[in-house]
Scaffold this active site. Structure first.
Site, PDB file in Angstrom:
ATOM      1  N   SER A 113       0.836  -1.194   0.000  1.00 18.69           N
ATOM      2  CA  SER A 113       0.000   0.000   0.000  1.00 18.69           C
ATOM      3  C   SER A 113       0.869   1.243   0.000  1.00 18.69           C
ATOM      4  O   SER A 113       2.013   1.219   0.460  1.00 18.69           O
ATOM      5  CB  SER A 113      -0.873   0.022   1.254  1.00 18.69           C
ATOM      6  OG  SER A 113      -0.050   0.174   2.388  1.00 18.69           O
ATOM      7  N   LYS A 114       0.277   2.291  -0.500  1.00 14.16           N
ATOM      8  CA  LYS A 114       1.035   3.535  -0.664  1.00 14.16           C
ATOM      9  C   LYS A 114       1.464   4.113   0.681  1.00 14.16           C
ATOM     10  O   LYS A 114       2.398   4.903   0.738  1.00 14.16           O
ATOM     11  CB  LYS A 114       0.205   4.544  -1.439  1.00 14.16           C
ATOM     12  CG  LYS A 114      -1.078   4.897  -0.743  1.00 14.16           C
ATOM     13  CD  LYS A 114      -1.977   5.728  -1.607  1.00 14.16           C
ATOM     14  CE  LYS A 114      -3.260   6.013  -0.843  1.00 14.16           C
ATOM     15  NZ  LYS A 114      -4.429   6.103  -1.634  1.00 14.16           N
TER      16      LYS A 114
END
Ligand code: GLU
Length: 484
Positions: free
Chosen positions: A257-258
């Protein structure tokens, strides 16, 4: 060739919803290796039927990022091919016809439930700790009743009529048989009230129409596969083989995930990773390459051609490979050191010091320096990987570090969601200030410190526009990770 003699055809089917994702490159690489090992064809299909998440520039960014990595496709929206169009928004007529077939065969039904009713149902299910699922309210409507409602202009969706009992079993080539009890499978929406198909319908129709023999995609789609299998059966079509690849993970083993890793391929390109190193690194994930022997110093370094020769899908381990940015950096360094001086010079001139980038930065500096020697004093932050400002520059007076960090996190979310233009950035910043007890000036100062490492800089928003979304957001996220 497949057992039935059909030539191998694989595809990736990204949705243009934002920056191209590192997971898309990983799946593209797996598909491309698979195709090249079997003299097959690799198709790129754009799945753009979710109009609420559509981002216009995204498709071109996907093309550019994959070409940058050398993951080129044989058929696709830009290169054409015998089974086009390869953009789902250009195929809606086909999906409509297919939905009619399902309706006529009783394998799908129209649902007229209002969003309010569905919401109420969901709330009741949640309160009763039941999984959210459509209660099949409209499944019993007679054909006549449904037709009357359509004639009266009542909006509807079309849902898959999942058998009420029994189970669906399919084979995953990496995992063996997987069974889903039909009680676990929702009556999936196949066509939305705007007349656009959902992912499930369009994906199955297209995989069939495009003669896809092997569906190689991320493991997160396993729970959708029983719905797809039911659709293949409803149409009377032969199933493709399914290969669900392990999901890339953050260090803490959550899905990549970012918040924990840069995930935009645009970031990796701008940050100066070499495409060969990226492809090599992605090829190491999942364990499809032979384990390096102790004496082979360089065994983790390989080019695409070697992957085609040695990669084995049977060897893939399902544990979920950790995307390790440090290791990728290390590998990139190995590749950088192997460049000739001339190649390295060219890489610097084509990367951090590329003409286009410099040209965009120059106007921001011209008015603000007295000698050219000051150019980098003013603009250094455009060229740095990370700028970590000392706390006294980012914690505004009368606020504490925790409040400032929270504001940076909110900023990252907000800016991520909007367009990357002066107007949009300005509006997002001011809106956030208005919603909190921060003044716009405080928000600007905090953002300036975090994004540039400075208390004074060329105009902030102009600078962010030039740095670009991926690089700017990576800076905010990097700050949050470091400022824990
Ligand atoms: N459109 C889906 C995605 O965005 C495709 C998934 C699949 O390969 O079936 O990943």
């Amino acid at each position: 060739m497949t057992a039935s003699g059909a030539p191998v055809r694989v595809r990736i089917a990204p949705s243009p919803t934002g920056d191209p994702h590192v997971g898309t490159a990983y799946i593209a690489l797996m598909n491309l290796v698979f195709a090249r090992q079997r003299q097959g064809r690799f198709v790129l299909r754009i799945e753009d039927t979710d109009r609420s998440r559509f981002v216009a520039a995204s498709e071109q960014m996907i093309f550019d990022a994959l070409h940058w990595l050398g993951l080129d496709w044989d058929e696709g929206p830009d290169v054409g091919g015998p089974y086009g169009p390869y953009r789902q928004s250009e195929r809606t007529e086909l999906y409509r016809r297919k939905v009619e077939e399902l309706l006529a065969a009783g394998r799908a039904y129209r649902c007229f439930c209002t969003p309010e009713r569905l919401e109420e149902m969901r709330r009741a299910q949640m309160a009763a700790k039941l999984p959210p699922r459509y209660d099949r309210h409209c499944r019993g409507l007679s054909g006549e009743e449904a037709r009357a409602r359509v004639a009266a202009g009542t909006p509807f969706v079309v849902r898959l009529a999942v058998p009420e009992s029994g189970a669906t079993t399919f084979r995953d080539e990496l995992r063996g048989d997987i069974t889903f009890d039909h009680h676990q499978v929702d009556d999936q929406v196949l066509m939305k009230s705007d007349g656009y198909p959902t992912y499930h319908l369009a994906n199955v129709v297209d995989d069939h129409e495009m003669r896809i023999t092997d569906v190689i995609r991320a493991e997160e789609w396993i729970s959708s596969t029983p719905k797809h299998v039911l659709l293949y059966q409803a149409f009377g079509w032969e199933l493709p083989r399914f290969w669900h690849m392990p999901l890339l993970r953050n260090q803490d083993r959550s899905k990549i995930s970012k918040r924990k890793n840069p995930v935009s391929l645009v970031y990796y390109r701008q940050a100066g990773f070499l495409p060969e190193a990226m492809v090599n690194y992605l090829g190491l994930l999942g364990g499809g390459m032979p384990a390096p022997s102790a004496e082979a110093k360089d065994a983790e370094r390989f080019a695409f051609a070697e992957m085609v020769e040695k990669f084995q899908f049977e060897r893939i381990s399902l544990g979920g490979p950790v995307f390790d940015l440090e290791k990728l950096r290390w590998l990139n360094g190995v590749y950088l050191r192997r460049l000739t001086p001339e190649e390295f010079f060219a890489a610097v001139r084509g990367g951090p010091l590329a003409d286009d980038y410099l040209r965009a930065i120059c106007p921001l500096a011209q008015e603000r320096i007295e000698t050219l020697g000051q150019f980098f004093d003013l603009t250094d932050f455009f060229f740095r990987d990370e700028v970590l400002p000392p706390a006294e520059t980012w914690v505004p007076k009368k606020r504490d570090a925790a409040a400032a960090r929270k504001m940076v996190a909110q900023l990252a979310e907000r800016l991520e969601a909007g367009d990357w233009t002066l107007e949009a950035l300005d509006a997002a910043l001011r809106a956030l200030a208005a919603e909190t007890d921060w003044s716009a000036k405080e928000v600007f100062m905090l953002l300036r410190a975090v994004a540039t490492g400075k208390t004074a800089s060329p105009p902030l928003l102009e600078s962010l526009v030039v740095m670009g979304r991926a690089r700017s957001l990576a800076r905010l996220r990097g700050f949050l990770a470091a400022a824990k």
